[in-house]
Design a protein around this motif. Structure first.
Motif, PDB file in Angstrom:
ATOM      1  N   PRO A 179       5.015  62.952  -0.388  1.00  0.00           N
ATOM      2  CA  PRO A 179       3.856  62.124  -0.012  1.00  0.00           C
ATOM      3  C   PRO A 179       2.936  61.898  -1.198  1.00  0.00           C
ATOM      4  O   PRO A 179       2.841  62.735  -2.095  1.00  0.00           O
ATOM      5  CB  PRO A 179       3.171  62.959   1.078  1.00  0.00           C
ATOM      6  CG  PRO A 179       3.579  64.367   0.774  1.00  0.00           C
ATOM      7  CD  PRO A 179       4.963  64.294   0.202  1.00  0.00           C
ATOM      8  N   ALA A 180       2.264  60.758  -1.212  1.00  0.00           N
ATOM      9  CA  ALA A 180       1.335  60.439  -2.300  1.00  0.00           C
ATOM     10  C   ALA A 180       0.083  61.288  -2.233  1.00  0.00           C
ATOM     11  O   ALA A 180      -0.583  61.518  -3.248  1.00  0.00           O
ATOM     12  CB  ALA A 180       0.970  58.958  -2.258  1.00  0.00           C
ATOM     13  N   SER A 223       1.540  62.902   6.506  1.00  0.00           N
ATOM     14  CA  SER A 223       2.260  64.036   7.068  1.00  0.00           C
ATOM     15  C   SER A 223       3.610  63.634   7.654  1.00  0.00           C
ATOM     16  O   SER A 223       4.491  64.477   7.838  1.00  0.00           O
ATOM     17  CB  SER A 223       1.411  64.713   8.157  1.00  0.00           C
ATOM     18  OG  SER A 223       1.169  63.817   9.229  1.00  0.00           O
ATOM     19  N   VAL A 224       3.774  62.346   7.919  1.00  0.00           N
ATOM     20  CA  VAL A 224       5.025  61.840   8.488  1.00  0.00           C
ATOM     21  C   VAL A 224       6.084  61.627   7.405  1.00  0.00           C
ATOM     22  O   VAL A 224       7.287  61.739   7.659  1.00  0.00           O
ATOM     23  CB  VAL A 224       4.754  60.510   9.237  1.00  0.00           C
ATOM     24  CG1 VAL A 224       6.038  59.818   9.643  1.00  0.00           C
ATOM     25  CG2 VAL A 224       3.876  60.761  10.460  1.00  0.00           C
ATOM     26  N   ILE A 225       5.646  61.334   6.190  1.00  0.00           N
ATOM     27  CA  ILE A 225       6.545  60.912   5.116  1.00  0.00           C
ATOM     28  C   ILE A 225       7.645  61.918   4.759  1.00  0.00           C
ATOM     29  O   ILE A 225       8.819  61.551   4.669  1.00  0.00           O
ATOM     30  CB  ILE A 225       5.726  60.538   3.858  1.00  0.00           C
ATOM     31  CG1 ILE A 225       4.939  59.238   4.106  1.00  0.00           C
ATOM     32  CG2 ILE A 225       6.626  60.381   2.639  1.00  0.00           C
ATOM     33  CD1 ILE A 225       5.800  58.015   4.357  1.00  0.00           C
ATOM     34  N   ALA A 236      -8.525  57.821  -2.415  1.00  0.00           N
ATOM     35  CA  ALA A 236      -7.636  58.931  -2.082  1.00  0.00           C
ATOM     36  C   ALA A 236      -7.578  59.921  -3.234  1.00  0.00           C
ATOM     37  O   ALA A 236      -7.804  59.559  -4.392  1.00  0.00           O
ATOM     38  CB  ALA A 236      -6.234  58.409  -1.776  1.00  0.00           C
ATOM     39  N   GLU A 237      -7.268  61.159  -2.901  1.00  0.00           N
ATOM     40  CA  GLU A 237      -6.986  62.181  -3.912  1.00  0.00           C
ATOM     41  C   GLU A 237      -5.472  62.303  -4.020  1.00  0.00           C
ATOM     42  O   GLU A 237      -4.835  63.079  -3.312  1.00  0.00           O
ATOM     43  CB  GLU A 237      -7.624  63.522  -3.520  1.00  0.00           C
ATOM     44  CG  GLU A 237      -9.136  63.506  -3.533  1.00  0.00           C
ATOM     45  CD  GLU A 237      -9.722  64.889  -3.279  1.00  0.00           C
ATOM     46  OE1 GLU A 237      -8.951  65.872  -3.324  1.00  0.00           O
ATOM     47  OE2 GLU A 237     -10.935  64.973  -3.044  1.00  0.00           O
ATOM     48  N   TYR A 238      -4.906  61.503  -4.912  1.00  0.00           N
ATOM     49  CA  TYR A 238      -3.449  61.422  -5.002  1.00  0.00           C
ATOM     50  C   TYR A 238      -2.849  62.698  -5.597  1.00  0.00           C
ATOM     51  O   TYR A 238      -3.412  63.320  -6.496  1.00  0.00           O
ATOM     52  CB  TYR A 238      -3.049  60.214  -5.851  1.00  0.00           C
ATOM     53  CG  TYR A 238      -3.348  58.888  -5.202  1.00  0.00           C
ATOM     54  CD1 TYR A 238      -2.785  58.552  -3.977  1.00  0.00           C
ATOM     55  CD2 TYR A 238      -4.205  57.970  -5.807  1.00  0.00           C
ATOM     56  CE1 TYR A 238      -3.066  57.327  -3.370  1.00  0.00           C
ATOM     57  CE2 TYR A 238      -4.489  56.750  -5.212  1.00  0.00           C
ATOM     58  CZ  TYR A 238      -3.904  56.436  -3.992  1.00  0.00           C
ATOM     59  OH  TYR A 238      -4.189  55.227  -3.406  1.00  0.00           O
ATOM     60  N   ALA A 239      -1.669  63.033  -5.088  1.00  0.00           N
ATOM     61  CA  ALA A 239      -0.897  64.158  -5.602  1.00  0.00           C
ATOM     62  C   ALA A 239       0.329  63.622  -6.332  1.00  0.00           C
ATOM     63  O   ALA A 239       1.455  64.034  -6.082  1.00  0.00           O
ATOM     64  CB  ALA A 239      -0.485  65.078  -4.457  1.00  0.00           C
ATOM     65  N   LEU A 240       0.087  62.676  -7.234  1.00  0.00           N
ATOM     66  CA  LEU A 240       1.161  62.046  -7.998  1.00  0.00           C
ATOM     67  C   LEU A 240       1.274  62.706  -9.373  1.00  0.00           C
ATOM     68  O   LEU A 240       0.287  63.228  -9.895  1.00  0.00           O
ATOM     69  CB  LEU A 240       0.873  60.551  -8.185  1.00  0.00           C
ATOM     70  CG  LEU A 240       0.749  59.693  -6.939  1.00  0.00           C
ATOM     71  CD1 LEU A 240       0.222  58.306  -7.315  1.00  0.00           C
ATOM     72  CD2 LEU A 240       2.087  59.570  -6.229  1.00  0.00           C
ATOM     73  N   TRP A 246       6.505  59.136  -3.348  1.00  0.00           N
ATOM     74  CA  TRP A 246       7.145  59.101  -4.653  1.00  0.00           C
ATOM     75  C   TRP A 246       8.322  60.087  -4.662  1.00  0.00           C
ATOM     76  O   TRP A 246       8.441  60.944  -3.774  1.00  0.00           O
ATOM     77  CB  TRP A 246       6.150  59.466  -5.761  1.00  0.00           C
ATOM     78  CG  TRP A 246       5.680  60.890  -5.728  1.00  0.00           C
ATOM     79  CD1 TRP A 246       4.696  61.419  -4.927  1.00  0.00           C
ATOM     80  CD2 TRP A 246       6.196  61.976  -6.503  1.00  0.00           C
ATOM     81  NE1 TRP A 246       4.553  62.760  -5.166  1.00  0.00           N
ATOM     82  CE2 TRP A 246       5.453  63.147  -6.126  1.00  0.00           C
ATOM     83  CE3 TRP A 246       7.173  62.096  -7.485  1.00  0.00           C
ATOM     84  CZ2 TRP A 246       5.696  64.389  -6.692  1.00  0.00           C
ATOM     85  CZ3 TRP A 246       7.411  63.336  -8.057  1.00  0.00           C
ATOM     86  CH2 TRP A 246       6.677  64.454  -7.658  1.00  0.00           C
ATOM     87  N   GLY A 247       9.176  59.931  -5.651  1.00  0.00           N
ATOM     88  CA  GLY A 247      10.317  60.830  -5.784  1.00  0.00           C
ATOM     89  C   GLY A 247      11.064  60.545  -7.070  1.00  0.00           C
ATOM     90  O   GLY A 247      10.649  59.705  -7.883  1.00  0.00           O
ATOM     91  N   TYR A 248      12.177  61.247  -7.249  1.00  0.00           N
ATOM     92  CA  TYR A 248      13.027  61.057  -8.421  1.00  0.00           C
ATOM     93  C   TYR A 248      14.403  60.568  -7.973  1.00  0.00           C
ATOM     94  O   TYR A 248      14.996  61.121  -7.040  1.00  0.00           O
ATOM     95  CB  TYR A 248      13.206  62.371  -9.183  1.00  0.00           C
ATOM     96  CG  TYR A 248      11.964  62.896  -9.844  1.00  0.00           C
ATOM     97  CD1 TYR A 248      11.504  62.351 -11.041  1.00  0.00           C
ATOM     98  CD2 TYR A 248      11.252  63.949  -9.282  1.00  0.00           C
ATOM     99  CE1 TYR A 248      10.362  62.846 -11.658  1.00  0.00           C
ATOM    100  CE2 TYR A 248      10.115  64.443  -9.893  1.00  0.00           C
ATOM    101  CZ  TYR A 248       9.673  63.888 -11.079  1.00  0.00           C
ATOM    102  OH  TYR A 248       8.547  64.368 -11.682  1.00  0.00           O
TER     103      TYR A 248
END
Length: 325
Positions: free
Chosen positions: A279-280, A269-271, A104-108, A122-124
């Motif tokens: 979303p990750a 897209s559901v997250i 995956a190409e994570y957006a973290l 993920w979140g804060y």
């Protein structure tokens, strides 16, 4: 003749059901609720897998690991979805989780290299409050205020455990004093996130431990801008939620298929508008309108998984000692 036809149809349906592989995923209760991601994820995955995806709610996030450790290799679960990086080291130590490979190409905000767990959101952590309220600017000021809060139990809830790590990461050796100060602010400690947030919405507390993304639910789903997340100047602790495959799974290939599906657009897209987290992997249509209004911490806090595991017992002792006084 009619009874014979019915009997034959029943046998055919039973045989078809027996031939359909079932994938069992343990997760937290809010994930499988009617307003959570579970129903949409189940429908989307079953459309691709010719299988039966069964979500099993097992309390809150931290309770998942306790259940898996209790069940051991006898567990019915193929996948556990809902741990986070505060628990992954302890999960690996059990020997119950198998290595996996997800592309995956994570957006973290962090680089992801874990070979046993794949992230899905993920979140804060943050304290959510009524937008018109005057709130403290950090955890120390919160403890010195008269603001009433609801938090979650760190032994059963990942937000509760996240708050322990937050206090430790921000204040280190001062953590016991911070908890002693906060103890007077705590109205109650709930087993999980849903109970705590419900009490806040019922007016039982001024603030609740949740996420910076929680106000997006009220804004997008309810057209209500009356909730906000307090931005603390010592920084906010990050949570990365993950899923992993059990080594004893009798559906290892199907489990791998699900984990790869988990980082697909159909899942990601559901997250944002069901789990109300980032979303990750960035969905093809981007984040929903409303997420741009959320506060963004200037300082991000996250302990490495090994350090989080090593200080967990000490942090729990400090928390228990303060709340027992």
């Amino acid at each position: 003749m009619k009874s014979l036809i019915l009997a034959s149809a029943t046998l055919v349906a039973t045989a078809a059901s027996a031939d359909t592989p079932q994938l069992v995923v343990y997760t937290y209760d809010s994930f499988v609720s009617e307003w959570g991601p579970g129903p949409a994820v189940e429908a989307a995955f079953e459309a691709t897998c010719d299988c039966d995806l069964k979500f099993v709610g097992a309390g809150d996030g931290a309770a998942l690991l306790a259940r898996i450790k209790l069940e051991g290799e006898r567990s019915d679960a193929d996948i556990v979805l809902g741990l986070d990086t505060n628990l992954t080291a302890a999960a690996k130590e059990t020997g119950l989780f198998a290595p996996m490979s997800v592309t995956a190409e994570y957006a973290l905000p962090i680089e992801w290299k874990d070979t046993h767990f794949a992230p899905y959101d993920w979140g804060y952590f943050a304290f959510v409050h009524n937008a018109d309220a005057d709130v403290p600017s950090n955890l120390k000021a919160l403890g010195e205020s008269d603001v009433k809060i609801v938090i979650q139990d760190p032994r059963s809830s990942t937000p509760g455990l996240g708050l322990l790590m937050w206090v430790k990461a921000a204040y280190a050796d001062e953590a016991p004093a911070i908890w002693e100060s906060l103890s007077d602010n705590i109205v109650t400690v709930t087993k999980g996130w849903s109970e705590a947030y419900g009490l806040f919405l019922e007016g039982e507390a001024d603030m609740v431990l949740s996420y910076t993304t929680s106000p997006a639910y009220h804004l997008i789903a309810e057209n209500d801008d009356s909730k906000a997340a307090a931005l603390f100047d010592e920084g906010h602790y990050m949570q990365v939620e993950v899923a992993g495959k059990l080594a004893a799974s009798d559906q290892p290939e199907l489990a791998d298929q699900f984990l790869q599906f988990m980082v697909s657009d159909a899942f990601q897209s559901v997250i944002p508008t069901t789990n109300w987290m980032y979303p990750a992997v960035t969905p093809s249509e981007g984040l929903p309108q409303g997420f741009e209004t959320l506060v963004s911490p200037e300082k991000s806090l996250l302990l490495p998984e090994e350090e989080a595991a090593s200080i967990r017992a000490e942090a729990l002792d400090e928390w228990r000692a303060a709340l027992s006084q």
